[in-house]
Write an enzyme that holds these catalytic residues in place. Structure first.
Site, PDB file in Angstrom:
ATOM      1  N   TYR A 176      52.717  51.150  37.077  1.00  0.00           N
ATOM      2  CA  TYR A 176      51.448  51.857  36.924  1.00  0.00           C
ATOM      3  C   TYR A 176      51.634  53.354  37.150  1.00  0.00           C
ATOM      4  CZ  TYR A 176      49.027  47.332  37.422  1.00  0.00           C
ATOM      5  OH  TYR A 176      48.577  46.045  37.269  1.00  0.00           O
TER       6      TYR A 176
ATOM      7  N   HIS B  11      55.184  40.392  38.126  1.00  0.00           N
ATOM      8  CA  HIS B  11      54.152  40.892  37.211  1.00  0.00           C
ATOM      9  C   HIS B  11      54.010  40.013  35.972  1.00  0.00           C
ATOM     10  CE1 HIS B  11      52.171  45.045  36.216  1.00  0.00           C
ATOM     11  NE2 HIS B  11      51.376  44.045  35.961  1.00  0.00           N
TER      12      HIS B  11
ATOM     13  N   PRO C  66      37.948  42.476  36.165  1.00  0.00           N
ATOM     14  CA  PRO C  66      36.789  41.603  36.378  1.00  0.00           C
ATOM     15  C   PRO C  66      35.518  42.108  35.703  1.00  0.00           C
ATOM     16  CG  PRO C  66      37.173  42.919  38.330  1.00  0.00           C
ATOM     17  CD  PRO C  66      38.327  43.179  37.401  1.00  0.00           C
ATOM     18  N   LEU C  67      35.549  43.356  35.226  1.00  0.00           N
ATOM     19  CA  LEU C  67      34.403  43.919  34.513  1.00  0.00           C
ATOM     20  C   LEU C  67      34.722  44.123  33.028  1.00  0.00           C
ATOM     21  CD1 LEU C  67      33.192  46.452  37.219  1.00  0.00           C
ATOM     22  CD2 LEU C  67      32.197  44.232  36.637  1.00  0.00           C
ATOM     23  N   GLY C  68      35.650  43.310  32.512  1.00  0.00           N
ATOM     24  CA  GLY C  68      35.962  43.378  31.095  1.00  0.00           C
ATOM     25  C   GLY C  68      36.425  44.747  30.650  1.00  0.00           C
TER      26      GLY C  68
END
Length: 315
Positions: free
Chosen positions: A50, A119, A199-201
Protein backbone atom coordinates in the site's frame (compact mmCIF):
# COMPACT_ATOMS: atom_id res chain seq x y z
CA UNK A 1 -15.88 1.77 22.06
CA UNK A 2 -17.43 -1.62 21.49
CA UNK A 3 -14.89 -4.43 21.26
CA UNK A 4 -14.89 -7.69 19.37
CA UNK A 5 -12.62 -10.73 19.39
CA UNK A 6 -10.76 -11.96 16.32
CA UNK A 7 -10.19 -15.67 16.71
CA UNK A 8 -9.89 -17.65 19.91
CA UNK A 9 -6.30 -16.80 20.83
CA UNK A 10 -7.01 -13.55 22.67
CA UNK A 11 -6.92 -10.81 20.02
CA UNK A 12 -9.47 -8.10 20.88
CA UNK A 13 -10.04 -5.03 18.72
CA UNK A 14 -12.49 -2.18 18.25
CA UNK A 15 -15.72 -3.26 16.52
CA UNK A 16 -14.76 -1.04 13.59
CA UNK A 17 -11.20 -0.73 12.33
CA UNK A 18 -9.60 1.68 9.88
CA UNK A 19 -8.31 0.77 6.44
CA UNK A 20 -5.33 2.93 5.50
CA UNK A 21 -4.66 1.85 1.90
CA UNK A 22 -5.67 5.14 0.27
CA UNK A 23 -3.99 7.45 2.77
CA UNK A 24 -1.37 9.78 1.29
CA UNK A 25 1.79 10.28 3.30
CA UNK A 26 1.00 13.68 4.78
CA UNK A 27 0.16 15.34 8.07
CA UNK A 28 -3.59 15.12 7.53
CA UNK A 29 -3.27 11.34 7.40
CA UNK A 30 -1.22 11.36 10.60
CA UNK A 31 -3.92 13.47 12.26
CA UNK A 32 -6.61 11.09 11.03
CA UNK A 33 -4.77 8.05 12.38
CA UNK A 34 -4.21 9.64 15.78
CA UNK A 35 -7.74 11.06 15.84
CA UNK A 36 -9.16 7.60 15.13
CA UNK A 37 -7.12 6.22 18.01
CA UNK A 38 -8.50 8.99 20.27
CA UNK A 39 -12.02 7.96 19.22
CA UNK A 40 -11.38 4.37 20.30
CA UNK A 41 -10.39 2.72 17.04
CA UNK A 42 -7.66 0.17 17.72
CA UNK A 43 -7.39 -1.93 14.53
CA UNK A 44 -5.34 -0.30 11.76
CA UNK A 45 -5.02 -2.21 8.50
CA UNK A 46 -2.12 -1.69 6.09
CA UNK A 47 0.08 -3.78 3.75
CA UNK A 48 3.60 -3.74 2.41
CA UNK A 49 2.27 -2.88 -1.06
CA UNK A 50 0.00 0.00 0.00
CA UNK A 51 1.07 3.54 -0.65
CA UNK A 52 2.16 5.88 -3.40
CA UNK A 53 4.05 4.82 -6.51
CA UNK A 54 7.67 5.71 -5.80
CA UNK A 55 10.92 4.46 -7.29
CA UNK A 56 9.18 1.99 -9.55
CA UNK A 57 6.97 0.35 -6.93
CA UNK A 58 4.06 0.95 -4.62
CA UNK A 59 4.65 1.12 -0.88
CA UNK A 60 5.29 3.43 2.01
CA UNK A 61 1.93 3.14 3.75
CA UNK A 62 3.48 1.05 6.52
CA UNK A 63 5.96 3.84 7.13
CA UNK A 64 3.12 6.35 7.49
CA UNK A 65 1.16 4.15 9.90
CA UNK A 66 4.24 3.37 11.94
CA UNK A 67 5.32 7.00 12.18
CA UNK A 68 1.84 8.11 13.27
CA UNK A 69 1.21 5.42 15.86
CA UNK A 70 4.68 4.56 17.18
CA UNK A 71 4.35 6.77 20.24
CA UNK A 72 1.12 5.00 21.21
CA UNK A 73 2.07 1.49 20.14
CA UNK A 74 0.44 -0.24 23.11
CA UNK A 75 -2.98 1.25 22.19
CA UNK A 76 -2.98 0.08 18.57
CA UNK A 77 -3.42 -3.28 16.85
CA UNK A 78 -1.36 -3.15 13.65
CA UNK A 79 -2.38 -5.49 10.83
CA UNK A 80 -0.22 -5.70 7.73
CA UNK A 81 0.18 -8.10 4.83
CA UNK A 82 2.74 -9.78 2.60
CA UNK A 83 2.52 -11.79 -0.57
CA UNK A 84 1.57 -9.53 -3.51
CA UNK A 85 4.46 -8.92 -5.86
CA UNK A 86 4.62 -6.83 -9.03
CA UNK A 87 6.30 -9.34 -11.27
CA UNK A 88 6.18 -12.83 -9.73
CA UNK A 89 2.56 -13.22 -8.69
CA UNK A 90 1.49 -14.10 -5.14
CA UNK A 91 4.29 -15.39 -2.91
CA UNK A 92 4.22 -17.44 0.27
CA UNK A 93 7.44 -19.42 0.42
CA UNK A 94 9.48 -19.36 3.64
CA UNK A 95 12.37 -17.27 2.29
CA UNK A 96 10.00 -14.62 0.93
CA UNK A 97 8.00 -14.47 4.17
CA UNK A 98 11.10 -14.04 6.33
CA UNK A 99 12.34 -11.26 4.08
CA UNK A 100 8.92 -9.60 4.01
CA UNK A 101 8.32 -9.60 7.76
CA UNK A 102 11.69 -8.00 8.44
CA UNK A 103 11.01 -5.37 5.78
CA UNK A 104 7.59 -4.58 7.27
CA UNK A 105 8.98 -4.32 10.79
CA UNK A 106 11.59 -1.91 9.47
CA UNK A 107 9.03 0.21 7.60
CA UNK A 108 6.70 0.29 10.61
CA UNK A 109 9.57 1.03 12.98
CA UNK A 110 8.16 -1.54 15.39
CA UNK A 111 9.36 -4.67 17.14
CA UNK A 112 6.35 -6.84 16.32
CA UNK A 113 3.26 -7.02 14.12
CA UNK A 114 -0.03 -7.79 15.81
CA UNK A 115 -1.81 -9.45 12.86
CA UNK A 116 0.10 -10.64 9.80
CA UNK A 117 -1.92 -11.64 6.74
CA UNK A 118 -0.95 -13.50 3.62
CA UNK A 119 -2.38 -10.99 1.14
CA UNK A 120 -3.16 -13.52 -1.60
CA UNK A 121 -2.64 -17.30 -1.69
CA UNK A 122 0.48 -18.55 -3.45
CA UNK A 123 -0.50 -21.34 -5.88
CA UNK A 124 3.10 -22.58 -5.96
CA UNK A 125 3.62 -23.01 -2.20
CA UNK A 126 1.54 -25.40 -0.07
CA UNK A 127 -0.44 -23.45 2.52
CA UNK A 128 0.94 -25.77 5.19
CA UNK A 129 4.44 -24.53 4.40
CA UNK A 130 3.35 -20.89 4.51
CA UNK A 131 1.49 -21.22 7.79
CA UNK A 132 4.30 -23.26 9.31
CA UNK A 133 6.68 -20.40 8.61
CA UNK A 134 4.25 -17.87 10.09
CA UNK A 135 3.85 -20.08 13.16
CA UNK A 136 7.62 -19.92 13.62
CA UNK A 137 7.43 -16.11 13.46
CA UNK A 138 4.84 -16.21 16.25
CA UNK A 139 7.27 -18.22 18.36
CA UNK A 140 10.03 -15.73 17.58
CA UNK A 141 7.79 -12.85 18.68
CA UNK A 142 7.91 -11.03 15.35
CA UNK A 143 4.18 -11.47 14.85
CA UNK A 144 1.38 -12.20 17.33
CA UNK A 145 -1.48 -13.54 15.19
CA UNK A 146 -1.94 -15.00 11.70
CA UNK A 147 -4.50 -14.13 9.04
CA UNK A 148 -5.38 -14.90 5.43
CA UNK A 149 -6.82 -12.56 2.81
CA UNK A 150 -9.05 -13.62 -0.13
CA UNK A 151 -8.49 -17.33 0.59
CA UNK A 152 -10.74 -20.22 -0.42
CA UNK A 153 -12.65 -22.31 2.16
CA UNK A 154 -10.30 -25.23 1.52
CA UNK A 155 -7.19 -23.14 2.17
CA UNK A 156 -8.71 -21.61 5.31
CA UNK A 157 -9.47 -25.04 6.75
CA UNK A 158 -6.04 -26.42 5.90
CA UNK A 159 -4.27 -23.35 7.28
CA UNK A 160 -6.25 -23.35 10.51
CA UNK A 161 -5.31 -27.00 11.07
CA UNK A 162 -1.62 -26.02 11.14
CA UNK A 163 -1.98 -22.94 13.37
CA UNK A 164 -5.11 -21.15 14.59
CA UNK A 165 -6.05 -18.23 12.37
CA UNK A 166 -7.16 -15.01 14.05
CA UNK A 167 -8.83 -13.51 10.99
CA UNK A 168 -9.79 -13.89 7.37
CA UNK A 169 -10.01 -10.65 5.38
CA UNK A 170 -12.16 -10.52 2.25
CA UNK A 171 -14.34 -7.98 0.48
CA UNK A 172 -17.85 -7.93 1.96
CA UNK A 173 -20.60 -5.34 1.76
CA UNK A 174 -24.20 -4.92 0.71
CA UNK A 175 -23.09 -5.26 -2.90
CA UNK A 176 -20.40 -7.93 -2.45
CA UNK A 177 -21.99 -10.81 -0.55
CA UNK A 178 -20.29 -13.82 -2.10
CA UNK A 179 -18.67 -14.78 1.20
CA UNK A 180 -22.07 -15.68 2.65
CA UNK A 181 -22.11 -18.95 0.67
CA UNK A 182 -19.13 -20.69 2.28
CA UNK A 183 -16.61 -18.35 3.91
CA UNK A 184 -18.78 -16.84 6.66
CA UNK A 185 -20.24 -20.17 7.83
CA UNK A 186 -16.74 -21.68 7.85
CA UNK A 187 -15.06 -18.96 9.91
CA UNK A 188 -17.93 -19.06 12.40
CA UNK A 189 -17.53 -22.83 12.67
CA UNK A 190 -13.78 -22.57 13.25
CA UNK A 191 -13.91 -19.55 15.56
CA UNK A 192 -12.03 -17.25 13.19
CA UNK A 193 -12.65 -13.51 13.00
CA UNK A 194 -13.88 -12.03 9.74
CA UNK A 195 -12.61 -8.64 8.54
CA UNK A 196 -14.56 -7.14 5.61
CA UNK A 197 -12.57 -4.75 3.46
CA UNK A 198 -14.34 -2.26 1.16
CA UNK A 199 -17.38 -2.49 3.47
CA UNK A 200 -18.86 0.61 1.80
CA UNK A 201 -18.50 -0.67 -1.75
CA UNK A 202 -15.42 1.46 -2.44
CA UNK A 203 -17.42 4.50 -1.41
CA UNK A 204 -20.48 3.82 -3.56
CA UNK A 205 -22.66 2.93 -0.56
CA UNK A 206 -21.99 6.29 1.11
CA UNK A 207 -24.28 8.00 -1.39
CA UNK A 208 -21.58 10.56 -2.13
CA UNK A 209 -20.99 9.38 -5.72
CA UNK A 210 -23.87 10.35 -8.00
CA UNK A 211 -22.20 10.15 -11.41
CA UNK A 212 -19.08 8.76 -13.04
CA UNK A 213 -17.80 12.32 -13.34
CA UNK A 214 -17.77 12.63 -9.54
CA UNK A 215 -14.67 10.42 -9.62
CA UNK A 216 -11.40 12.34 -10.06
CA UNK A 217 -9.53 11.68 -13.29
CA UNK A 218 -6.81 9.77 -11.42
CA UNK A 219 -9.27 7.73 -9.31
CA UNK A 220 -8.62 3.97 -9.63
CA UNK A 221 -12.36 3.29 -9.37
CA UNK A 222 -12.83 4.58 -12.93
CA UNK A 223 -11.41 1.23 -14.06
CA UNK A 224 -13.77 -0.90 -11.97
CA UNK A 225 -16.76 -2.38 -13.84
CA UNK A 226 -19.27 -1.45 -11.14
CA UNK A 227 -18.55 2.23 -11.66
CA UNK A 228 -18.96 2.18 -15.42
CA UNK A 229 -21.82 2.75 -17.86
CA UNK A 230 -25.04 0.83 -17.33
CA UNK A 231 -23.55 -0.86 -14.27
CA UNK A 232 -23.18 2.51 -12.57
CA UNK A 233 -26.79 3.44 -13.26
CA UNK A 234 -28.12 0.12 -11.96
CA UNK A 235 -25.99 0.26 -8.83
CA UNK A 236 -27.03 3.84 -8.17
CA UNK A 237 -30.66 2.70 -8.06
CA UNK A 238 -29.80 0.39 -5.15
CA UNK A 239 -27.88 3.12 -3.35
CA UNK A 240 -30.87 5.45 -3.72
CA UNK A 241 -33.05 2.92 -1.89
CA UNK A 242 -30.43 2.55 0.85
CA UNK A 243 -30.32 6.36 1.19
CA UNK A 244 -34.10 6.47 1.52
CA UNK A 245 -34.12 3.85 4.27
CA UNK A 246 -31.24 5.58 6.09
CA UNK A 247 -33.12 8.89 5.99
CA UNK A 248 -36.19 7.22 7.49
CA UNK A 249 -33.99 5.78 10.24
CA UNK A 250 -32.18 9.06 10.86
CA UNK A 251 -28.69 7.88 9.98
CA UNK A 252 -26.24 8.18 7.09
CA UNK A 253 -26.26 5.55 4.31
CA UNK A 254 -22.73 4.57 5.32
CA UNK A 255 -23.88 3.99 8.89
CA UNK A 256 -26.75 1.80 7.71
CA UNK A 257 -24.44 -0.25 5.51
CA UNK A 258 -21.90 -0.74 8.32
CA UNK A 259 -24.60 -1.53 10.90
CA UNK A 260 -25.87 -4.25 8.57
CA UNK A 261 -22.38 -5.75 8.40
CA UNK A 262 -21.96 -5.61 12.17
CA UNK A 263 -25.25 -7.48 12.51
CA UNK A 264 -23.91 -10.42 10.49
CA UNK A 265 -21.98 -11.83 13.44
CA UNK A 266 -20.01 -10.95 16.56
CA UNK A 267 -16.85 -12.07 14.79
CA UNK A 268 -17.26 -9.45 12.02
CA UNK A 269 -15.02 -6.35 12.20
CA UNK A 270 -15.30 -4.06 9.14
CA UNK A 271 -12.38 -1.81 8.19
CA UNK A 272 -13.78 1.14 6.22
CA UNK A 273 -10.99 3.17 4.66
CA UNK A 274 -10.83 6.93 4.63
CA UNK A 275 -8.34 9.78 4.64
CA UNK A 276 -10.57 12.09 6.69
CA UNK A 277 -11.26 12.17 10.40
CA UNK A 278 -14.83 13.39 9.94
CA UNK A 279 -15.53 10.26 7.91
CA UNK A 280 -14.06 8.13 10.70
CA UNK A 281 -16.46 9.83 13.10
CA UNK A 282 -19.39 9.27 10.77
CA UNK A 283 -18.52 5.59 10.32
CA UNK A 284 -18.27 5.06 14.07
CA UNK A 285 -21.85 6.29 14.31
CA UNK A 286 -22.83 2.92 12.86
CA UNK A 287 -22.13 1.41 16.27
CA UNK A 288 -25.15 3.28 17.61
CA UNK A 289 -27.47 2.05 14.84
CA UNK A 290 -29.46 -1.03 15.85
CA UNK A 291 -31.43 -2.93 13.23
CA UNK A 292 -34.60 -4.88 13.97
CA UNK A 293 -35.47 -8.14 12.23
CA UNK A 294 -37.96 -6.23 10.08
CA UNK A 295 -35.29 -3.69 9.11
CA UNK A 296 -32.80 -6.43 8.26
CA UNK A 297 -35.47 -8.02 6.09
CA UNK A 298 -36.09 -4.67 4.40
CA UNK A 299 -32.37 -4.33 3.64
CA UNK A 300 -32.43 -7.85 2.23
CA UNK A 301 -35.17 -6.84 -0.18
CA UNK A 302 -33.32 -3.68 -1.19
CA UNK A 303 -29.92 -5.28 -1.70
CA UNK A 304 -30.15 -9.07 -2.04
CA UNK A 305 -27.10 -11.17 -2.77
CA UNK A 306 -25.97 -10.69 -6.38
CA UNK A 307 -27.71 -7.31 -6.84
CA UNK A 308 -24.55 -5.42 -7.83
CA UNK A 309 -24.07 -4.95 -11.56
CA UNK A 310 -20.55 -5.64 -12.78
CA UNK A 311 -17.64 -7.68 -11.43
CA UNK A 312 -15.60 -6.76 -8.35
CA UNK A 313 -12.32 -6.19 -10.17
CA UNK A 314 -11.25 -5.03 -13.64
CA UNK A 315 -10.58 -7.71 -16.23
Amino acid sequence: MQKRKLGREGLEVSALGLGTMMMPDNEESVSTLLGALDLGVTLFDTADIYGEFLQGRFGGNEKLVGRALKGRRDEAVIATKFGITHTQGPKGDPAYIKKSVDASLYQLGMDYIDLYYQHRPDPNTPIEETIGTLADLVKEGKIRYIGLSEASPELIRRAHAIHPLAAVETEYSLWSREVEDEILPLVKELGIGFVPYSPLGRGFLTGQIKSFDDLPLDDYRRYYPRFQGENFAKNLEVVTLIEKMAAQKGCAPSQLALAWLLAQGENVVPIPGTKRLDRVQENLGALQVSLSEDELAQIERISPKGIAAGSRFPG
